[in-house]
Scaffold this active site. Structure first.
Site, PDB file in Angstrom:
ATOM      1  N   LYS A 197       0.839  -1.202   0.000  1.00 30.59           N
ATOM      2  CA  LYS A 197       0.000   0.000   0.000  1.00 30.59           C
ATOM      3  C   LYS A 197       0.879   1.260   0.000  1.00 30.59           C
ATOM      4  O   LYS A 197       0.642   2.206  -0.744  1.00 30.59           O
ATOM      5  CB  LYS A 197      -0.955  -0.011   1.200  1.00 30.59           C
ATOM      6  CG  LYS A 197      -2.071  -1.049   1.023  1.00 30.59           C
ATOM      7  CD  LYS A 197      -2.949  -1.274   2.247  1.00 30.59           C
ATOM      8  CE  LYS A 197      -3.933  -2.406   1.957  1.00 30.59           C
ATOM      9  NZ  LYS A 197      -4.855  -2.717   3.055  1.00 30.59           N
ATOM     10  N   GLN A 232      -4.676  -1.456   9.274  1.00 28.72           N
ATOM     11  CA  GLN A 232      -4.690  -2.786   8.671  1.00 28.72           C
ATOM     12  C   GLN A 232      -5.335  -3.793   9.626  1.00 28.72           C
ATOM     13  O   GLN A 232      -5.024  -3.844  10.809  1.00 28.72           O
ATOM     14  CB  GLN A 232      -3.248  -3.215   8.319  1.00 28.72           C
ATOM     15  CG  GLN A 232      -3.141  -4.496   7.514  1.00 28.72           C
ATOM     16  CD  GLN A 232      -3.767  -4.404   6.123  1.00 28.72           C
ATOM     17  OE1 GLN A 232      -3.825  -3.333   5.524  1.00 28.72           O
ATOM     18  NE2 GLN A 232      -4.243  -5.521   5.604  1.00 28.72           N
ATOM     19  N   ASP A 246     -10.857   3.118   3.757  1.00 28.80           N
ATOM     20  CA  ASP A 246     -11.318   1.732   3.599  1.00 28.80           C
ATOM     21  C   ASP A 246     -12.838   1.653   3.406  1.00 28.80           C
ATOM     22  O   ASP A 246     -13.354   0.621   2.985  1.00 28.80           O
ATOM     23  CB  ASP A 246     -10.987   0.932   4.876  1.00 28.80           C
ATOM     24  CG  ASP A 246      -9.690   0.161   4.759  1.00 28.80           C
ATOM     25  OD1 ASP A 246      -9.397  -0.345   3.664  1.00 28.80           O
ATOM     26  OD2 ASP A 246      -8.986   0.052   5.788  1.00 28.80           O
TER      27      ASP A 246
HETATM   28  N1  GUN Z   1      -7.264  -6.672   5.845  1.00 25.25           N
HETATM   29  C1  GUN Z   1      -7.620  -7.383   4.756  1.00 25.25           C
HETATM   30  N2  GUN Z   1      -8.130  -6.576   3.807  1.00 25.25           N
HETATM   31  C2  GUN Z   1      -8.112  -5.332   4.315  1.00 25.25           C
HETATM   32  C3  GUN Z   1      -8.506  -4.063   3.797  1.00 25.25           C
HETATM   33  O1  GUN Z   1      -9.014  -3.918   2.663  1.00 25.25           O
HETATM   34  N3  GUN Z   1      -8.296  -3.007   4.627  1.00 25.25           N
HETATM   35  C4  GUN Z   1      -7.760  -3.134   5.863  1.00 25.25           C
HETATM   36  N4  GUN Z   1      -7.631  -2.041   6.599  1.00 25.25           N
HETATM   37  N5  GUN Z   1      -7.400  -4.303   6.375  1.00 25.25           N
HETATM   38  C5  GUN Z   1      -7.561  -5.382   5.591  1.00 25.25           C
END
Ligand code: GUN
Length: 281
Positions: free
Chosen positions: A53, A97, A120
């Site tokens: 990311k 995350q 998100d």
């Molecule tokens: N863990 C797995 N997928 C995601 C996501 O799209 N965003 C976040 N913050 N955590 C995740």
């Protein structure tokens, strides 16, 4: 033999679009969009995701911050960190995350993020807006899935879409987005009585369970579009999805590979969402 949906190439095109936008935004607003990613603990898969990311943010030329907090971080400390970032006028997007260590409430943490910085789209107010059809930040992975389905050129309207999995991150929101595209949507899950009877009817099949070989060739309608959201390690330690790719690609019309399908799209959509949050503010 199915057409392979190249998520890597499609996501690169989206990232390049975002990359071209950044200098224009900076010229207009006097600063670049800024994404802050927080990771708590040492989950190896999460480490890879957050690195990717931040790498993508660097690629498109936006500002990014990565906060690494130890596994034992008290919930109150994480909430205080989020409050600080909420108040920081230079931060546009905040991503924590998941999963979080067991002693921290994910719901509390997600809802502590300012709704307009929730890249998100997990905040309860964004979820509510999505379900009533208001403008909102749309979760990255579901948004990426829809983009991939549309890239095949099929008309989603009126098709039967079966979503396998009912998580808040993927299953539920992707079902709502398919509904918004006028598909007829069925959500299947671990208690579904006869999964195969449903998947065999699906024109569009989205699989987001987190388990290898949930969908095999005998469960897929010839010509279907199959979107594999899974990201698992098989017995040999190789990355694989929820769908038996080798078998299903003999039957499906279109299929996403793992890796190189949905994964890179999630990140491309995160870049787009960060721009949206920047513009919201
Ligand atoms: N863990 C797995 N997928 C995601 C996501 O799209 N965003 C976040 N913050 N955590 C995740």
């Amino acid at each position: 033999m199915a057409n392979i949906i190249d998520g890597k190439a499609i996501s690169l095109a989206i990232k390049d679009e975002v990359k071209a936008q950044i200098p224009e935004l900076e010229a207009k607003y006097g600063r670049k969009p800024c994404l802050c990613v927080i990771i708590v603990g040492e989950n190896p898969a999460s480490q890879v995701y957050v690195r990717n990311k931040v790498k993508a943010a660097e690629y498109v030329g936006m500002k990014s911050m990565l906060l690494r907090l130890p596994e034992e971080t008290p919930e109150a400390d994480l909430l205080a960190t989020i409050q600080k970032l909420n108040a920081d006028s230079e931060v546009d997007g905040i991503l924590v995350q998941l999963p979080l260590p067991k002693h921290i409430s994910e719901d509390k943490v997600i809802d502590a993020i300012a709704k307009e910085k929730d890249v998100d789209g997990f905040h309860v107010l964004n979820v509510g807006s999505l379900w009533i059809g208001d403008k909102c930040i749309v979760p990255c992975t579901p948004k990426g899935c829809i983009h991939l389905i549309k890239s095949t050129g099929i008309d989603i309207k009126g098709k039967l879409a079966v979503v396998v999995g009912r998580s808040n991150i993927v299953g539920k929101p992707v079902a709502k987005l398919l509904l918004d595209e006028n598909a007829t949507v069925v959500i299947a899950h671990s208690r579904t009585a006869d999964l195969k009877a449903l998947t065999l009817q699906a024109d569009i099949l989205v699989v987001a369970v987190g388990k290898e070989n949930v969908v095999t060739a005998d469960m897929v309608k010839p010509g279907a579009v199959v979107i594999d959201v899974g990201m698992n390690r098989n017995a040999e330690g190789k990355l694989c999805g929820d769908v038996d790719f080798a078998g299903v690609s003999e039957v499906a019309g279109w299929i996403t590979p793992v890796p190189g399908g949905v994964g890179p799209m999630t990140i491309a959509m995160l870049m787009k969402n960060t721009i949206e949050c920047f513009l919201l503010r």
